[in-house]
Structures are given as structure tokens and as C-alpha cells.
Design a protein around this motif. Structure first.
Motif: not given
Length: 118
Positions: A48-70
């Protein structure tokens, strides 16, 4: 047993791209590592876009955040950005995502509408 996920931020690591360059995977600085998030069950990838910059992050989670695009439009310019989140379960699973025909179709339709609006 500990979960291992790719963990990176493209603002910090230039090879934390939306898709890894598997032709040069021996040169990648991004490595899958043990999750330190309490009760980690999922690996996450966001684009997505964070602070005007297009980017990617990868991380670990204890929650299922689903799969979606907007599709996101900012009021100060006429570009449309795609922001996505992908959740997966299993070691090293957040290296990429599977592009479905539906995702490609929606992306093309949005691009066509954007061009027609101009």
C-alpha cells in the motif's frame, strides 16, 4: 513450536518488494526468521501507500487479518493506489501471494476507468 515468517519493511530494506526476485534469491537480505510476537499464528504481508510512499511490509501476527485489497484515491491527486493485506498460516508463507484472475480483472478495470476519467 515457533513460527517463522518473513519480516521486513520496504522503507528500510530495498529488497522487501511485493514479489521477491527469486532469480537472485541468494542475494536477498530478507530472510524468514522466528516470530517474537506473543502467540504468533499467522504471517502477514501488506502492500500500500504509507506517508506518500508505495511499499510492502511483512510481519508476524497472533490475529488472522484476512485477505483483501482496496483501491484508494487521495484528494490531492488523481492516482488510484491498491492496498492489500494477505494472511497465511505456516512457516515462510508470506513470501508472496497468489494473483487470482479476479484481482487482475479488477486492477485492469480500475486502470481503464482512471484513464477514461482524465
Amino acid at each position: 513450536m515457533a513460527l517463522y515468517c518473513y519480516q521486513c519493511d520496504s522503507a528500510v530494506q530495498t529488497d522487501c518488494m511485493e514479489e521477491f526476485d527469486h532469480a537472485h534469491k541468494d542475494q536477498l537480505t530478507v530472510k524468514s526468521s522466528e516470530c517474537t510476537v506473543d502467540a504468533s499464528k499467522y504471517c502477514i504481508k501488506t502492500t500500500g501507500v504509507w506517508g506518500g510512499v508505495v511499499g510492502t511490509t511483512r510481519f508476524c501476527s497472533s490475529r488472522d487479518m484476512g485477505n483483501q485489497c482496496q483501491f484508494i484515491r487521495y484528494p490531492d491527486h488523481d492516482r488510484v493506489y491498491r492496498a492489500c493485506i494477505y494472511t497465511c498460516k505456516g512457516h515462510h508463507c508470506n513470501h508472496a501471494h497468489t494473483v487470482t484472475g479476479y484481482t487482475v480483472l479488477v486492477t485492469l478495470l480500475v486502470a481503464m476507468v482512471t484513464v477514461m476519467i482524465r
